[in-house]
Design a protein around this motif. Structure first.
Motif, PDB file in Angstrom:
ATOM      1  N   PHE A   1       6.031  -6.731  -7.246  1.00 37.35           N
ATOM      2  CA  PHE A   1       5.592  -6.264  -8.565  1.00 37.35           C
ATOM      3  C   PHE A   1       5.363  -4.756  -8.562  1.00 37.35           C
ATOM      4  CE2 PHE A   1       2.628  -5.690 -12.116  1.00 37.35           C
ATOM      5  CZ  PHE A   1       3.275  -6.412 -13.105  1.00 37.35           C
ATOM      6  N   ILE A   2       4.765  -4.236  -7.493  1.00 30.74           N
ATOM      7  CA  ILE A   2       4.561  -2.786  -7.397  1.00 30.74           C
ATOM      8  C   ILE A   2       5.907  -2.066  -7.340  1.00 30.74           C
ATOM      9  CG2 ILE A   2       3.537  -0.928  -6.043  1.00 30.74           C
ATOM     10  CD1 ILE A   2       1.540  -2.996  -4.974  1.00 30.74           C
ATOM     11  N   ALA A   3       6.837  -2.595  -6.545  1.00 29.20           N
ATOM     12  CA  ALA A   3       8.163  -1.983  -6.449  1.00 29.20           C
ATOM     13  C   ALA A   3       8.859  -1.997  -7.806  1.00 29.20           C
ATOM     14  CB  ALA A   3       8.998  -2.727  -5.411  1.00 29.20           C
ATOM     15  N   ALA A   4       8.735  -3.103  -8.544  1.00 30.46           N
ATOM     16  CA  ALA A   4       9.376  -3.206  -9.856  1.00 30.46           C
ATOM     17  C   ALA A   4       8.825  -2.155 -10.822  1.00 30.46           C
ATOM     18  CB  ALA A   4       9.175  -4.614 -10.425  1.00 30.46           C
ATOM     19  N   LEU A   5       7.505  -1.961 -10.824  1.00 26.94           N
ATOM     20  CA  LEU A   5       6.909  -0.961 -11.714  1.00 26.94           C
ATOM     21  C   LEU A   5       7.336   0.451 -11.321  1.00 26.94           C
ATOM     22  CD1 LEU A   5       3.229  -2.211 -12.243  1.00 26.94           C
ATOM     23  CD2 LEU A   5       5.188  -2.478 -13.759  1.00 26.94           C
ATOM     24  N   THR A   6       7.337   0.735 -10.024  1.00 31.93           N
ATOM     25  CA  THR A   6       7.723   2.066  -9.554  1.00 31.93           C
ATOM     26  C   THR A   6       9.145   2.408  -9.984  1.00 31.93           C
ATOM     27  OG1 THR A   6       6.273   1.788  -7.625  1.00 31.93           O
ATOM     28  CG2 THR A   6       7.912   3.547  -7.526  1.00 31.93           C
ATOM     29  N   LEU A   7      10.040   1.449  -9.863  1.00 32.94           N
ATOM     30  CA  LEU A   7      11.429   1.676 -10.271  1.00 32.94           C
ATOM     31  C   LEU A   7      11.558   1.763 -11.789  1.00 32.94           C
ATOM     32  CD1 LEU A   7      13.120  -0.859  -7.814  1.00 32.94           C
ATOM     33  CD2 LEU A   7      13.331   1.637  -7.737  1.00 32.94           C
ATOM     34  N   LEU A   8      10.860   0.878 -12.498  1.00 35.59           N
ATOM     35  CA  LEU A   8      10.988   0.834 -13.955  1.00 35.59           C
ATOM     36  C   LEU A   8      10.462   2.097 -14.609  1.00 35.59           C
ATOM     37  CD1 LEU A   8      11.946  -1.014 -16.249  1.00 35.59           C
ATOM     38  CD2 LEU A   8       9.601  -1.881 -16.430  1.00 35.59           C
ATOM     39  N   PHE A   9       9.405   2.688 -14.051  1.00 37.89           N
ATOM     40  CA  PHE A   9       8.838   3.899 -14.636  1.00 37.89           C
ATOM     41  C   PHE A   9       9.820   5.069 -14.593  1.00 37.89           C
ATOM     42  CE2 PHE A   9       4.138   2.611 -13.762  1.00 37.89           C
ATOM     43  CZ  PHE A   9       4.209   1.714 -14.814  1.00 37.89           C
TER      44      PHE A   9
ATOM     45  N   THR B   1      16.771   0.100 -14.348  1.00 42.35           N
ATOM     46  CA  THR B   1      16.317  -1.152 -14.952  1.00 42.35           C
ATOM     47  C   THR B   1      16.808  -2.352 -14.148  1.00 42.35           C
ATOM     48  OG1 THR B   1      16.418  -0.096 -17.137  1.00 42.35           O
ATOM     49  CG2 THR B   1      16.264  -2.491 -17.082  1.00 42.35           C
ATOM     50  N   TYR B   2      18.076  -2.314 -13.747  1.00 41.49           N
ATOM     51  CA  TYR B   2      18.622  -3.430 -12.969  1.00 41.49           C
ATOM     52  C   TYR B   2      17.869  -3.607 -11.662  1.00 41.49           C
ATOM     53  CZ  TYR B   2      21.726  -6.107  -9.979  1.00 41.49           C
ATOM     54  OH  TYR B   2      22.225  -7.044  -9.105  1.00 41.49           O
ATOM     55  N   TYR B   3      17.652  -2.517 -10.926  1.00 38.94           N
ATOM     56  CA  TYR B   3      16.977  -2.633  -9.629  1.00 38.94           C
ATOM     57  C   TYR B   3      15.531  -3.098  -9.797  1.00 38.94           C
ATOM     58  CZ  TYR B   3      21.000  -0.294  -7.592  1.00 38.94           C
ATOM     59  OH  TYR B   3      22.273   0.022  -7.183  1.00 38.94           O
ATOM     60  N   SER B   4      14.881  -2.623 -10.866  1.00 42.36           N
ATOM     61  CA  SER B   4      13.509  -3.056 -11.124  1.00 42.36           C
ATOM     62  C   SER B   4      13.438  -4.558 -11.358  1.00 42.36           C
ATOM     63  CB  SER B   4      12.945  -2.302 -12.338  1.00 42.36           C
ATOM     64  OG  SER B   4      11.672  -2.814 -12.689  1.00 42.36           O
ATOM     65  N   PHE B   5      14.316  -5.062 -12.206  1.00 36.57           N
ATOM     66  CA  PHE B   5      14.279  -6.491 -12.520  1.00 36.57           C
ATOM     67  C   PHE B   5      14.896  -7.327 -11.400  1.00 36.57           C
ATOM     68  CE2 PHE B   5      13.198  -4.828 -16.603  1.00 36.57           C
ATOM     69  CZ  PHE B   5      12.450  -5.830 -17.207  1.00 36.57           C
ATOM     70  N   LEU B   6      15.735  -6.721 -10.568  1.00 32.58           N
ATOM     71  CA  LEU B   6      16.205  -7.418  -9.377  1.00 32.58           C
ATOM     72  C   LEU B   6      15.022  -7.746  -8.465  1.00 32.58           C
ATOM     73  CD1 LEU B   6      18.415  -8.411  -7.389  1.00 32.58           C
ATOM     74  CD2 LEU B   6      18.575  -6.045  -6.572  1.00 32.58           C
ATOM     75  N   VAL B   7      14.133  -6.762  -8.285  1.00 32.19           N
ATOM     76  CA  VAL B   7      12.931  -6.995  -7.476  1.00 32.19           C
ATOM     77  C   VAL B   7      12.042  -8.035  -8.145  1.00 32.19           C
ATOM     78  CG1 VAL B   7      10.890  -5.915  -6.491  1.00 32.19           C
ATOM     79  CG2 VAL B   7      13.037  -4.663  -6.534  1.00 32.19           C
ATOM     80  N   MET B   8      11.939  -7.978  -9.476  1.00 35.49           N
ATOM     81  CA  MET B   8      11.164  -8.997 -10.187  1.00 35.49           C
ATOM     82  C   MET B   8      11.785 -10.375  -9.989  1.00 35.49           C
ATOM     83  SD  MET B   8       8.356  -8.296 -11.712  1.00 35.49           S
ATOM     84  CE  MET B   8       8.266  -9.701 -12.827  1.00 35.49           C
ATOM     85  N   GLY B   9      13.117 -10.438  -9.962  1.00 34.15           N
ATOM     86  CA  GLY B   9      13.779 -11.718  -9.712  1.00 34.15           C
ATOM     87  C   GLY B   9      13.418 -12.276  -8.342  1.00 34.15           C
ATOM     88  N   ILE B  10      13.328 -11.387  -7.348  1.00 36.84           N
ATOM     89  CA  ILE B  10      12.911 -11.822  -6.010  1.00 36.84           C
ATOM     90  C   ILE B  10      11.474 -12.334  -6.060  1.00 36.84           C
ATOM     91  CG2 ILE B  10      12.482 -11.038  -3.647  1.00 36.84           C
ATOM     92  CD1 ILE B  10      14.769  -9.021  -4.046  1.00 36.84           C
ATOM     93  N   ALA B  11      10.624 -11.649  -6.834  1.00 39.36           N
ATOM     94  CA  ALA B  11       9.231 -12.096  -6.975  1.00 39.36           C
ATOM     95  C   ALA B  11       9.157 -13.487  -7.594  1.00 39.36           C
ATOM     96  CB  ALA B  11       8.449 -11.094  -7.823  1.00 39.36           C
ATOM     97  N   THR B  12      10.047 -13.762  -8.547  1.00 38.97           N
ATOM     98  CA  THR B  12      10.020 -15.086  -9.182  1.00 38.97           C
ATOM     99  C   THR B  12      10.473 -16.186  -8.233  1.00 38.97           C
ATOM    100  OG1 THR B  12      12.281 -14.927 -10.078  1.00 38.97           O
ATOM    101  CG2 THR B  12      10.476 -14.041 -11.434  1.00 38.97           C
ATOM    102  N   LEU B  13      11.227 -15.824  -7.192  1.00 42.05           N
ATOM    103  CA  LEU B  13      11.573 -16.817  -6.177  1.00 42.05           C
ATOM    104  C   LEU B  13      10.347 -17.202  -5.360  1.00 42.05           C
ATOM    105  CD1 LEU B  13      15.015 -15.538  -4.818  1.00 42.05           C
ATOM    106  CD2 LEU B  13      14.589 -17.301  -6.533  1.00 42.05           C
ATOM    107  N   ALA B  14       9.433 -16.240  -5.164  1.00 43.38           N
ATOM    108  CA  ALA B  14       8.195 -16.521  -4.446  1.00 43.38           C
ATOM    109  C   ALA B  14       7.202 -17.246  -5.339  1.00 43.38           C
ATOM    110  CB  ALA B  14       7.579 -15.228  -3.914  1.00 43.38           C
TER     111      ALA B  14
ATOM    112  N   ALA C   1       0.829  -1.202   0.000  1.00 45.82           N
ATOM    113  CA  ALA C   1       0.000   0.000   0.000  1.00 45.82           C
ATOM    114  C   ALA C   1       0.870   1.262   0.000  1.00 45.82           C
ATOM    115  CB  ALA C   1      -0.921  -0.007   1.219  1.00 45.82           C
ATOM    116  N   PHE C   2       1.954   1.230   0.781  1.00 48.83           N
ATOM    117  CA  PHE C   2       2.886   2.361   0.798  1.00 48.83           C
ATOM    118  C   PHE C   2       3.518   2.566  -0.577  1.00 48.83           C
ATOM    119  CE2 PHE C   2       7.374   3.637   1.181  1.00 48.83           C
ATOM    120  CZ  PHE C   2       7.211   4.933   1.676  1.00 48.83           C
ATOM    121  N   LEU C   3       3.881   1.463  -1.242  1.00 48.22           N
ATOM    122  CA  LEU C   3       4.484   1.561  -2.568  1.00 48.22           C
ATOM    123  C   LEU C   3       3.500   2.129  -3.592  1.00 48.22           C
ATOM    124  CD1 LEU C   3       6.488  -1.796  -2.732  1.00 48.22           C
ATOM    125  CD2 LEU C   3       7.431   0.508  -2.569  1.00 48.22           C
ATOM    126  N   MET C   4       2.222   1.779  -3.476  1.00 44.86           N
ATOM    127  CA  MET C   4       1.225   2.352  -4.377  1.00 44.86           C
ATOM    128  C   MET C   4       1.104   3.856  -4.158  1.00 44.86           C
ATOM    129  SD  MET C   4      -0.005   0.160  -6.530  1.00 44.86           S
ATOM    130  CE  MET C   4      -1.491   0.956  -7.119  1.00 44.86           C
TER     131      MET C   4
END
Length: 288
Positions: A76-84, A96-109, A29-32
């Motif tokens: 996913f919200i963090a990844a979009l916020t960074l990617l934008f 881009t790296y930090y955005s997809f780093l967070v996405m990589g963490i999401a893929t572990l979940a 919610a904070f990230l949104m």
């Protein structure tokens, strides 16, 4: 947030000890709020995007027990916020790296979040206009970094079975259009979210000329990701837990834009109808 706290308490926050899930929800919610503030998704001062997100997430209260879903949602919200932040900047490997780093963490979940990596590349190419060889390479490095760390640990343990078991389900497409496992709660909630997506999308297509080009492209990204998420949900309905959360993330800005910027008599009535419907569906899901 008071409303969200009440829903979480009624769902059994203390009884079930859902502290990790609740922490992920608060962080999401904070990230949104930050995404809305940093990228000015609504051209007036409004918290409607984050409010819509909170209310819709609380509506799917039967998914509160899922830790992977909660982690994926926040990532996913963090990844979009960074990617934008890389909008029209093809020399932005850092964001881009930090955005997809967070996405990589999401893929572990949830391993199936890997299917969103090409979708984000498409968003970078068509909406953000930031895709280049440098940013593409940075995105690959970002996604792979969590797996490098995991592989180092597995190498130390001399057992790569967990990694194989984690990735094998990616090749399972055996249940397309199989909704027999869905309860009435699943179907009613999904149909309502899709209806809100349609309402928000139609409104934005009609009124997008009032926004700056950058905001139009960001909302275009939300619309494309929503459409592809619905397609993914039809092809792999067993991943409802994660996909409904992704759908809500992309619906919240569109519906928030509609609710914040329309003030006719008809749209005010629609606001109260939507509010009543959300409360009724939330109550019905809590009753389960």
């Amino acid at each position: 947030m008071v409303y969200a706290g009440i829903v979480w308490l009624l769902s059994g926050l203390f009884a079930e000890q859902w502290w990790i899930q609740f922490a992920c929800f608060v962080f999401a919610a904070f990230l949104m709020m930050e995404m809305n503030a940093i990228h000015a998704l609504i051209r007036i001062y409004s918290r409607m995007v984050s409010c819509v997100f909170i209310v819709l997430v609380c509506m799917v209260c039967f998914l509160f027990p899922s830790i992977p879903g909660a982690v994926t949602q926040a990532c996913f919200i963090a990844a979009l916020t960074l990617l934008f932040n890389s909008y029209q900047d093809k020399e932005s490997p850092g964001w881009t790296y930090y955005s997809f780093l967070v996405m990589g963490i999401a893929t572990l979940a949830c391993a199936h979040m890997l299917f969103y990596v090409p979708i984000l590349w498409l968003v970078m190419l068509t909406q953000l206009q930031s895709l280049s060889w440098r940013t593409w390479t940075a995105s690959l490095l970002g996604v792979l970094t969590p797996y490098w760390c995991w592989c180092c640990w597995l190498g130390w343990e001399k057992d790569f079975t967990p990694l194989v078991d984690h990735l094998v389900p990616l090749g399972d497409f055996s249940l397309p259009f199989q909704f027999s496992s869905y309860t009435n709660h699943h179907l009613i909630t999904l149909l309502f979210v899709v209806l809100m997506l349609i309402v928000g999308t139609i409104h934005y297509i009609r009124k997008h000329h009032d926004d700056k080009i950058r905001i139009r492209l960001l909302y275009g990204a939300f619309m494309w990701m929503s459409l592809l998420t619905i397609v993914f949900l039809l092809l792999q309905p067993q991943h409802y837990d994660v996909l409904i959360r992704i759908l809500i993330i992309n619906t919240a800005p569109l519906l928030g834009h509609f609710l914040a910027l329309t003030h006719t008599r008809q749209t005010n009535i629609v606001f109260f109808v939507i509010t009543a419907a959300v409360i009724l569906i939330t109550g019905y899901n809590l009753w389960m």
